[in-house]
Design a protein around this motif. Sequence first.
Motif, short mmCIF file in Angstrom:
data_model
loop_
_atom_site.label_atom_id
_atom_site.label_comp_id
_atom_site.label_asym_id
_atom_site.label_seq_id
_atom_site.Cartn_x
_atom_site.Cartn_y
_atom_site.Cartn_z
N ARG A 104 -47.22 -42.16 54.01
CA ARG A 104 -48.47 -41.79 54.19
C ARG A 104 -49.33 -41.39 52.89
N TRP B 169 -53.62 -37.48 53.66
CA TRP B 169 -53.37 -37.82 54.99
C TRP B 169 -53.02 -36.25 55.34
N GLN C 296 -56.32 -34.80 56.30
CA GLN C 296 -56.89 -35.15 57.29
C GLN C 296 -56.37 -34.56 58.41
N TYR D 56 -59.96 -36.02 63.17
CA TYR D 56 -58.83 -36.99 63.10
C TYR D 56 -57.73 -36.60 63.89
N GLU E 171 -53.67 -37.70 65.12
CA GLU E 171 -52.56 -38.52 65.13
C GLU E 171 -51.40 -37.85 65.73
#
Length: 279
Positions: free
Chosen positions: A205, A209, A212, A219, A221
């Motif tokens: 990554r 990241w 984020q 964001y 994930e």
Amino acid sequence: MRKRSSSSGSEPLKVAFKLAYVGTDFSGSQSQPGRRTVEGELRKGLVEKGIIGEKTKVEFSGRTDAGVHALGQVIAFVPKNDKLTEPRIINSVLPADMWVYAKAVVPDDFDPRRHAVSRTYRYLLYAPDVIERRIVTYSQLFPGTHDFTNFSSVEPNKNPVRTVKSISVTKRGDMYVIDIEADSFLWNMVRKIVTGLRLVGSNKRPAQWIEQMLKPDEYREGIPPALAAGLYLMKVEYPGVEFLEEEYSKGRAYQRMLHSFEWQYTMAEVYGEFKDAMK
């Protein structure tokens, strides 16, 4: 916390203990019907010995999941008899993979979960593919108050904001020792932070990241938690509570672990040689 108001002196005092366990063969700390749990084994032993009654409440500083260990879990209860609350007596009715080793007399309203001011978890991460400089540097993005939605398995109606007080990463051969202290933790929070650190540490990554991921309103994930086996609850801090360690109980636990340590260490070397032979 308030002191016991009874003036008779005859009522048993509330006591707290530091509880350790190897979580490998437990389905977590909290009681579950039909499953072997830390709470279930603890209550069974305490009741059988007459230390507590069937309906006595045993309080924990927090939950640990299946396979997760503890060195500094804290439990508290009001016993039926003060004379039966020495660690060596309690350990006589506990299985070999759990033991108490320190005791404190606490106020009658002491709550090991609500009165904790911080908790520290340690994760032992085997990661020969990780770049030390990266994992150490990016670990310092976590201290502070953040929304950890992306780094936890958020439960319904649970506030995802937590304050991480500190995080340290130390390299030990191919192992990374990751210590995280926070006011409290969300479900799978430590294990998902470890997954995140491994991803950036191994260049899977980009550098930005983690920043984020700490902004879940912008964001999202989903990432899996790291293996449960590497995680243990290291310590829980309380203001004004002084635990007295019992050397006898610590010594007995040490002796029990020597044989297991020798076997596990030997098997790790065997697996290492097999792994190298298969390259």
